[in-house]
Design a protein around this motif. Structure first.
Motif, mmCIF file in Angstrom:
data_model
loop_
_atom_site.group_PDB
_atom_site.id
_atom_site.type_symbol
_atom_site.label_atom_id
_atom_site.label_comp_id
_atom_site.label_asym_id
_atom_site.label_seq_id
_atom_site.Cartn_x
_atom_site.Cartn_y
_atom_site.Cartn_z
ATOM 1 N N TYR A 189 0.827 -1.206 0.000
ATOM 2 C CA TYR A 189 0.000 0.000 0.000
ATOM 3 C C TYR A 189 0.864 1.260 0.000
ATOM 4 C CZ TYR A 189 -4.465 -2.418 0.723
ATOM 5 O OH TYR A 189 -5.593 -3.189 0.568
ATOM 6 N N ALA A 190 1.993 1.219 0.734
ATOM 7 C CA ALA A 190 2.908 2.362 0.757
ATOM 8 C C ALA A 190 3.484 2.621 -0.637
ATOM 9 C CB ALA A 190 4.034 2.117 1.758
ATOM 10 N N GLN A 191 3.830 1.542 -1.341
ATOM 11 C CA GLN A 191 4.341 1.700 -2.703
ATOM 12 C C GLN A 191 3.267 2.255 -3.633
ATOM 13 O OE1 GLN A 191 6.756 -1.659 -4.258
ATOM 14 N NE2 GLN A 191 6.687 -2.492 -2.180
ATOM 15 N N ILE A 192 2.029 1.824 -3.418
ATOM 16 C CA ILE A 192 0.923 2.338 -4.231
ATOM 17 C C ILE A 192 0.747 3.835 -4.012
ATOM 18 C CG2 ILE A 192 -1.586 2.265 -4.545
ATOM 19 C CD1 ILE A 192 -1.443 -0.746 -3.975
ATOM 20 N N GLU A 193 0.866 4.269 -2.753
ATOM 21 C CA GLU A 193 0.756 5.692 -2.443
ATOM 22 C C GLU A 193 1.896 6.475 -3.095
ATOM 23 O OE1 GLU A 193 0.573 6.112 1.749
ATOM 24 O OE2 GLU A 193 -1.417 5.217 1.946
ATOM 25 N N GLN A 194 3.095 5.891 -3.112
ATOM 26 C CA GLN A 194 4.225 6.550 -3.760
ATOM 27 C C GLN A 194 3.976 6.696 -5.261
ATOM 28 O OE1 GLN A 194 7.537 4.053 -2.641
ATOM 29 N NE2 GLN A 194 7.906 5.170 -0.736
ATOM 30 N N ILE A 195 3.480 5.626 -5.857
ATOM 31 C CA ILE A 195 3.190 5.673 -7.298
ATOM 32 C C ILE A 195 2.103 6.704 -7.580
ATOM 33 C CG2 ILE A 195 2.291 4.369 -9.259
ATOM 34 C CD1 ILE A 195 5.118 3.614 -8.493
ATOM 35 N N GLN A 196 1.065 6.732 -6.726
ATOM 36 C CA GLN A 196 -0.019 7.689 -6.926
ATOM 37 C C GLN A 196 0.498 9.123 -6.788
ATOM 38 O OE1 GLN A 196 -3.268 6.959 -7.904
ATOM 39 N NE2 GLN A 196 -3.200 9.182 -8.232
ATOM 40 N N ASP A 197 1.424 9.339 -5.848
ATOM 41 C CA ASP A 197 2.016 10.666 -5.684
ATOM 42 C C ASP A 197 2.782 11.070 -6.947
ATOM 43 O OD1 ASP A 197 2.852 13.004 -3.986
ATOM 44 O OD2 ASP A 197 4.824 12.140 -4.348
ATOM 45 N N GLN A 198 3.507 10.123 -7.533
ATOM 46 C CA GLN A 198 4.230 10.399 -8.775
ATOM 47 C C GLN A 198 3.265 10.692 -9.919
ATOM 48 O OE1 GLN A 198 7.080 7.281 -9.602
ATOM 49 N NE2 GLN A 198 7.879 7.321 -7.513
ATOM 50 N N ILE A 199 2.141 9.982 -9.939
ATOM 51 C CA ILE A 199 1.125 10.236 -10.968
ATOM 52 C C ILE A 199 0.544 11.636 -10.803
ATOM 53 C CG2 ILE A 199 -1.171 9.555 -11.793
ATOM 54 C CD1 ILE A 199 -0.420 6.663 -11.189
ATOM 55 N N ASN A 200 0.265 12.001 -9.536
ATOM 56 C CA ASN A 200 -0.265 13.342 -9.273
ATOM 57 C C ASN A 200 0.721 14.432 -9.695
ATOM 58 O OD1 ASN A 200 -2.540 12.128 -8.179
ATOM 59 N ND2 ASN A 200 -1.836 12.321 -6.069
ATOM 60 N N LYS A 201 2.009 14.178 -9.438
ATOM 61 C CA LYS A 201 3.028 15.159 -9.809
ATOM 62 C C LYS A 201 3.280 15.193 -11.306
ATOM 63 C CE LYS A 201 5.470 15.239 -5.387
ATOM 64 N NZ LYS A 201 6.735 14.929 -4.658
ATOM 65 N N SER A 202 2.773 14.221 -12.029
ATOM 66 C CA SER A 202 2.901 14.233 -13.483
ATOM 67 C C SER A 202 1.949 15.254 -14.108
ATOM 68 C CB SER A 202 2.610 12.838 -14.050
ATOM 69 O OG SER A 202 3.579 11.908 -13.601
ATOM 70 N N LYS A 203 0.972 15.697 -13.312
ATOM 71 C CA LYS A 203 0.092 16.787 -13.778
ATOM 72 C C LYS A 203 0.815 18.109 -13.543
ATOM 73 C CE LYS A 203 -4.190 14.350 -12.584
ATOM 74 N NZ LYS A 203 -5.420 14.389 -11.747
ATOM 75 N N ILE A 204 0.910 18.923 -14.560
ATOM 76 C CA ILE A 204 1.572 20.218 -14.451
ATOM 77 C C ILE A 204 0.525 21.244 -14.027
ATOM 78 C CG2 ILE A 204 2.941 21.963 -15.641
ATOM 79 C CD1 ILE A 204 3.719 19.717 -17.645
ATOM 80 N N THR A 205 0.623 21.678 -12.774
ATOM 81 C CA THR A 205 -0.363 22.597 -12.212
ATOM 82 C C THR A 205 0.243 23.973 -12.054
ATOM 83 O OG1 THR A 205 -1.365 20.742 -11.001
ATOM 84 C CG2 THR A 205 -1.967 22.961 -10.304
ATOM 85 N N ASN A 206 -0.440 24.977 -12.555
ATOM 86 C CA ASN A 206 0.053 26.352 -12.477
ATOM 87 C C ASN A 206 -0.072 26.877 -11.045
ATOM 88 O OD1 ASN A 206 0.969 28.844 -13.820
ATOM 89 N ND2 ASN A 206 -1.012 29.618 -13.172
#
Length: 299
Positions: free
Chosen positions: A165-182
């Motif tokens: 689950y911790a690895q899943i959260e890390q992957i999800q965080d990386q996915i979220n950071k793949s969005k370029i937010t102004n």
């Protein structure tokens, strides 16, 4: 004749130069306009598959303007979720596995009541009652041991899922950071990256600044420092493009505590001053002010 022509030319040029300043050089300090610029950098690595950013474009705060390819991250997350599901499937069903023992205990208790009634009517011996009591005790101990063992097994398997689950959260965080937010509302000044380019963590994508409120960085000498204070309202003058000047209101919001040598491109009231103090004046921009534009201040 040449001397007269030269004198006329000098007078003409001097007149034009004076007309370019406010009140024939009647200013207390000059400086240039600047803004607080933010360089938006990538927080993920991969190919840029979306980047809705162009120079001069006005962007809103928290607006999603781009996306970096997340295919590999999605597949890794999918694999981890499958691993979690596999571990969970190994967990024992405690209630089901204890059901048979509960039935045996229930039957033994019924038999105990029957024997107790028989003992009261002298139709059964006390040994039979002792035997059924011993049997019930064994069943209760067996039930407690089985329940404890199944619980430990289940908790152990649940513990195995925690790192997943911790690895899943890390992957999800990386996915979220793949969005370029102004990060702020402002105008795009410079675009550094393009669509389909491969970017990396920390690589600059574009530069943005809020141009609705500009800062005039000017310099004053030591004599002016005593009469200058934070929150003081001042008059700001800029060239209007027609030989005249445009007047704006400003407010001093920062005064340097350290003196520095006068920049070559900056004038103060006393141009002979060697040491000056920097001040910052905030000016509401109606769209006319530009970064790098010169401005004059009158206290």
């Amino acid at each position: 004749m040449k001397s007269k022509f030269l004198i006329v030319a000098v007078i003409t040029i001097s007149t034009l130069m004076l007309s370019c300043s406010s009140g024939n050089g009647d200013f207390d300090a000059t400086g240039t306009f600047e803004s607080e610029e933010i360089i938006v950098s990538s927080e993920a690595s991969g190919k840029i598959i979306k980047l809705d950013v162009e120079e001069g474009m006005l962007l809103k705060k928290d607006q999603v303007v781009g996306l970096i390819d997340t295919t590999q991250l999605y597949l890794k997350k999918k694999q981890l979720l499958a691993s979690v599901k596999a571990v969970i499937s190994k967990q024992p069903d405690i209630n089901t596995q204890l059901a048979s023992l509960e039935k045996q205990i229930e039957a033994a208790q019924t038999e105990k009541k029957r024997i107790e009634n028989l003992v009261l009517s002298d139709a059964a011996s006390t040994k039979q009652l002792d035997d059924i009591n011993n049997q019930l005790e064994v069943l209760h101990k067996q039930y407690a041991a089985t329940k404890s063992s199944l619980t430990i097994t289940k908790q152990s398997l649940q513990s195995e899922t925690l790192p997943l689950y911790a690895q899943i959260e890390q992957i999800q965080d990386q996915i979220n950071k793949s969005k370029i937010t102004n990060p702020i509302e402002g105008t795009v000044l410079t675009k550094y990256s393009k669509l389909e380019e491969v970017t990396g963590v920390g690589k600059a994508l574009y530069k943005i600044a809020d141009l609705s409120l500009m800062t005039l960085r000017a310099y004053i000498n030591g004599d002016q420092l005593g009469s200058t204070k934070l929150g003081q309202n001042v008059k700001v003058f800029v060239d209007n493009g027609s030989g005249g000047q445009k007047e704006l209101n400003g407010e001093i919001y920062w005064i340097s505590s350290k003196a520095e040598f006068t920049p070559k491109t900056i004038q103060t009231k006393d141009e002979r001053a060697n040491l000056v103090y920097a001040i910052k004046v905030k000016v509401i921009n109606d769209g006319y002010l530009k970064i790098g534009m010169y401005g004059e201040i009158k206290f």
